[in-house]
Design an enzyme around this catalytic site. Structure first.
Site, PDB file in Angstrom:
ATOM      1  N   GLU A  87      11.535  16.889  12.651  1.00 58.59           N
ATOM      2  CA  GLU A  87      11.921  16.536  11.286  1.00 58.59           C
ATOM      3  C   GLU A  87      11.244  17.490  10.300  1.00 58.59           C
ATOM      4  O   GLU A  87      10.023  17.641  10.321  1.00 58.59           O
ATOM      5  CB  GLU A  87      11.491  15.099  10.997  1.00 58.59           C
ATOM      6  N   CYS A 145      14.989  10.336   5.093  1.00 59.24           N
ATOM      7  CA  CYS A 145      14.824  10.217   6.550  1.00 59.24           C
ATOM      8  C   CYS A 145      16.166  10.230   7.279  1.00 59.24           C
ATOM      9  O   CYS A 145      16.253  10.664   8.414  1.00 59.24           O
ATOM     10  CB  CYS A 145      14.072   8.950   6.867  1.00 59.24           C
ATOM     11  N   GLU A 203      10.067   1.806  10.215  1.00 64.12           N
ATOM     12  CA  GLU A 203      11.171   2.690   9.804  1.00 64.12           C
ATOM     13  C   GLU A 203      10.601   4.093   9.802  1.00 64.12           C
ATOM     14  O   GLU A 203       9.763   4.417   8.952  1.00 64.12           O
ATOM     15  CB  GLU A 203      11.649   2.336   8.388  1.00 64.12           C
ATOM     16  N   LYS A 205       0.874  -1.188   0.000  1.00 70.94           N
ATOM     17  CA  LYS A 205       0.000   0.000   0.000  1.00 70.94           C
ATOM     18  C   LYS A 205       0.908   1.234   0.000  1.00 70.94           C
ATOM     19  O   LYS A 205       1.442   1.626   1.027  1.00 70.94           O
ATOM     20  CB  LYS A 205      -0.882  -0.035   1.249  1.00 70.94           C
TER      21      LYS A 205
HETATM   22  P1  NAD Z   1       3.319   9.305   6.394  1.00 70.95           P
HETATM   23  O1  NAD Z   1       3.561   8.721   7.720  1.00 70.95           O
HETATM   24  O2  NAD Z   1       2.377  10.439   6.278  1.00 70.95           O
HETATM   25  O3  NAD Z   1       2.741   8.210   5.394  1.00 70.95           O
HETATM   26  C1  NAD Z   1       3.425   6.996   5.142  1.00 70.95           C
HETATM   27  C2  NAD Z   1       2.435   5.967   4.661  1.00 70.95           C
HETATM   28  O4  NAD Z   1       1.501   5.691   5.699  1.00 70.95           O
HETATM   29  C3  NAD Z   1       1.595   6.376   3.460  1.00 70.95           C
HETATM   30  O5  NAD Z   1       1.437   5.242   2.623  1.00 70.95           O
HETATM   31  C4  NAD Z   1       0.268   6.756   4.076  1.00 70.95           C
HETATM   32  O6  NAD Z   1      -0.827   6.602   3.186  1.00 70.95           O
HETATM   33  C5  NAD Z   1       0.183   5.763   5.194  1.00 70.95           C
HETATM   34  N1  NAD Z   1      -0.696   6.120   6.318  1.00 70.95           N
HETATM   35  C6  NAD Z   1      -1.054   7.350   6.761  1.00 70.95           C
HETATM   36  N2  NAD Z   1      -1.825   7.247   7.859  1.00 70.95           N
HETATM   37  C7  NAD Z   1      -1.920   5.923   8.143  1.00 70.95           C
HETATM   38  C8  NAD Z   1      -2.541   5.175   9.174  1.00 70.95           C
HETATM   39  N3  NAD Z   1      -3.217   5.760  10.170  1.00 70.95           N
HETATM   40  N4  NAD Z   1      -2.425   3.832   9.165  1.00 70.95           N
HETATM   41  C9  NAD Z   1      -1.708   3.201   8.191  1.00 70.95           C
HETATM   42  N5  NAD Z   1      -1.115   3.869   7.175  1.00 70.95           N
HETATM   43  C10 NAD Z   1      -1.201   5.205   7.158  1.00 70.95           C
HETATM   44  O7  NAD Z   1       4.743   9.643   5.809  1.00 70.95           O
HETATM   45  P2  NAD Z   1       5.083  10.372   4.441  1.00 70.95           P
HETATM   46  O8  NAD Z   1       4.750  11.811   4.597  1.00 70.95           O
HETATM   47  O9  NAD Z   1       4.494   9.598   3.307  1.00 70.95           O
HETATM   48  O10 NAD Z   1       6.671  10.170   4.376  1.00 70.95           O
HETATM   49  C11 NAD Z   1       7.565  10.999   5.033  1.00 70.95           C
HETATM   50  C12 NAD Z   1       7.985  10.381   6.357  1.00 70.95           C
HETATM   51  O11 NAD Z   1       8.525   9.085   6.156  1.00 70.95           O
HETATM   52  C13 NAD Z   1       9.081  11.157   7.048  1.00 70.95           C
HETATM   53  O12 NAD Z   1       8.780  11.289   8.412  1.00 70.95           O
HETATM   54  C14 NAD Z   1      10.320  10.292   6.867  1.00 70.95           C
HETATM   55  O13 NAD Z   1      11.304  10.437   7.836  1.00 70.95           O
HETATM   56  C15 NAD Z   1       9.733   8.933   6.883  1.00 70.95           C
HETATM   57  N6  NAD Z   1      10.635   7.995   6.218  1.00 70.95           N
HETATM   58  C16 NAD Z   1      11.344   7.119   6.991  1.00 70.95           C
HETATM   59  C17 NAD Z   1      12.229   6.251   6.404  1.00 70.95           C
HETATM   60  C18 NAD Z   1      13.024   5.286   7.223  1.00 70.95           C
HETATM   61  O14 NAD Z   1      13.478   4.311   6.675  1.00 70.95           O
HETATM   62  N7  NAD Z   1      13.219   5.508   8.502  1.00 70.95           N
HETATM   63  C19 NAD Z   1      12.384   6.256   5.026  1.00 70.95           C
HETATM   64  C20 NAD Z   1      11.666   7.171   4.268  1.00 70.95           C
HETATM   65  C21 NAD Z   1      10.775   8.027   4.884  1.00 70.95           C
END
Ligand code: NAD
Length: 488
Positions: A392, A293, A259, A183
């Site tokens: 962040e 990230c 992650e 997803k």
């Molecule tokens: P996000 O948390 O908003 O969304 C990530 C995913 O979660 C999306 O697919 C979204 O649709 C889904 N989602 C949102 N609400 C949800 C819920 N309640 N239950 C289940 N799924 C849900 O993050 P983003 O804005 O897409 O990405 C940026 C973030 O990701 C930053 O904080 C970044 O640090 C983090 N990130 C971490 C890593 C790592 O490996 N540590 C890598 C890349 C990005």
């Protein structure tokens, strides 16, 4: 055949490419704000069907025990991606806003090649270990340890490095024998949907083993955390969403692999090449508009050379104006959306409100009215308590903080709710290694070393996550351990 021929992607559910019950939603080019096309918008019923298919593929087929089939299918997917790599590259540039130069690295080609680590590991992995005969409690027993797939995995991914993150979940989860529902983030549905298309059209994956469910509604994906038929959620995204996933998963006690975010520090010790180190920190913080990230976004420098450090970082960043991601020379492209751009601007405003100043950048670049661009920005004059040093930002923003020696530098680096990554620069390798050993983070770059590769585990301490992606540790995240005791 061309991918996304009609500029419209479909879901992959139970081996078939299907339209979504929720209609479609648009996908945008963040560099131009033009609509690229549409993606299938899954309904809750589509997600239900995908989970059902993954469950049946796990329970009723030999996928979880047939290593040879798994390796063959993953290699077919890898080959299909290689065969379509130029199309995938253009798609990644236009949908993700990824600078072209990064697509030959972690944005595309790197993770495609890294699938080999998963297939090679599956072929050589010790699926059982013979512990021999012993007599625990006086009963002569032959003991064996078996490692088996966990079951159905829900993989939820963000938009910043979609191919890398999608494949870093799909590769080990499938190689280990699980079935999966992917997803992706609503901002980058096509990066996942093309996997569905390639799997359906170029591989022998049995129906239901991989399902790709794109949706504009976060709630559709949230079902993966609550549904009892899902055994594990593998999530990459923000720490806030990670908490929601973990809490939702508690009712069914499924395994949660997270992650999450970071606020990593780049430590420059007083014997380092200050200008070189600060320049590297500025370059790294600008890459892909800072949407990584593990990017080091706090530059921690000796107090007595603070001004010099700010100048070096600003001089580098001033030369990295955000540009067209299709241009091979661009390092800093757009951020993913207007929402992200406005969020970053809010952080920049907070830096000024809290007494900081911009040594370069500070807002939207002049002359770029279309596209979600933001200038690479160096913030000076704040300490580690400032909002921009604690939260962040996920934009091309570097905050320079003064330290009073190695102990203080370590204290500042560790004074964060996050613990994803870090960098140490010193003229003395032993001293740098000693400081690196004291950092409470999952990955460390010492004097320019690169920790990113298929066989290296990646992940965070503290609120940056639970578990490790990639490497053997990443493969084993997707395995259960069974202890078998046979009386002899
Ligand atoms: P996000 O948390 O908003 O969304 C990530 C995913 O979660 C999306 O697919 C979204 O649709 C889904 N989602 C949102 N609400 C949800 C819920 N309640 N239950 C289940 N799924 C849900 O993050 P983003 O804005 O897409 O990405 C940026 C973030 O990701 C930053 O904080 C970044 O640090 C983090 N990130 C971490 C890593 C790592 O490996 N540590 C890598 C890349 C990005």
């Amino acid at each position: 055949m061309a991918l996304l021929g009609d500029r419209q992607s479909r879901l992959l559910v139970d081996g078939k490419l299907v339209t979504g019950g929720g209609g479609t939603f648009t996908t945008l080019n963040p560099a131009t704000e033009d609509v690229l096309g549409v993606a299938a918008d899954a309904s809750d019923a589509d997600m239900n069907a995908a989970i059902d298919a993954a469950r049946r593929a796990f329970d009723d087929t030999d996928w979880s025990t047939n290593v040879e089939l798994r390796v063959r299918c993953i290699r077919q997917l890898q080959r299909a991606m290689r065969d379509h790599v130029e199309e995938l590259r253009e798609l990644t540039i236009s949908e993700v806003g990824a600078p072209r130069m990064l697509t030959s690295m972690a944005q595309l080609e790197g993770p495609v090649e890294d699938l080999s680590f998963c297939t090679d590991t599956a072929e050589s992995y010790p699926w059982t270990t013979d512990l021999g005969i012993a007599a625990p409690m006086g009963i002569k027993t032959h003991r064996t340890i078996a490692r088996e797939a966990i079951g159905v995995v829900g993989a939820i991914t963000p938009w910043n490095f979609p191919h890398q993150i999608n494949l870093a979940k799909l590769g080990p989860a499938l190689a280990a024998g699980n079935t999966l529902i992917l997803k992706p983030a609503p901002d980058t549905p096509w990066a996942a949907a093309v996997l569905g298309e390639l799997i359906a059209e170029h591989t022998e994956f049995p129906a239901g083993v991989v399902n790709v469910v794109t949706s504009s509604d976060h709630g559709v994906g949230a079902r993966l955390s609550t549904d009892p038929r899902v055994d594990m959620v593998s999530f990459t995204g923000s720490t806030t969403t990670g908490r929601a996933v973990m809490s939702d998963a508690a009712a069914t006690l499924k395994k949660v692999f997270l992650e999450l975010g970071g606020k990593s520090a780049f430590l420059v010790l007083d014997d380092a090449d200050l200008a070189g180190a600060c320049s590297m920190a500025a370059f790294t913080a600008s890459m892909h508009a800072g949407q990584g990230c593990a990017i080091t976004t706090r530059l921690v420098v000796p107090r007595q050379r603070y001004d010099e450090a700010v100048e070096s970082a600003a001089a580098t960043m001033a030369g990295l104006a955000p540009g067209d991601p299709t241009d091979p020379g661009t390092i800093c492209g757009p951020v993913i959306s207007a929402r992200q751009r406005d969020r970053i601007q809010g952080y920049l405003d907070s830096a000024i409100a809290e007494g900081g100043r911009f040594a370069c950048g500070g807002g939207r670049p002049a002359g770029r009215d279309r596209g979600f661009f933001i200038e690479p920005t160096v913030i000076a004059g704040l300490d580690n308590e400032a909002t921009v040093a604690r939260e962040e930002i996920f934009g091309p923003v570097l905050t320079v903080i003064a330290h009073d020696g190695d102990d203080d530098a370590v204290r500042i680096a560790n004074d964060s709710p996050y613990g994803l990554s870090g960098t140490v620069f010193s003229g003395d390798d032993d001293r740098a290694a000693g400081v690196a050993a004291r950092l409470r983070v999952g990955t460390v770059n010492v004097n320019g070393g690169v920790w990113y590769s298929a066989d290296m585990p990646f992940g965070g301490y503290k609120q940056s996550g639970i578990g490790r992606e990639m490497g053997l540790a990443g493969f084993e995240e997707y395995l259960e351990i069974k202890a078998i005791a046979t009386a002899t």
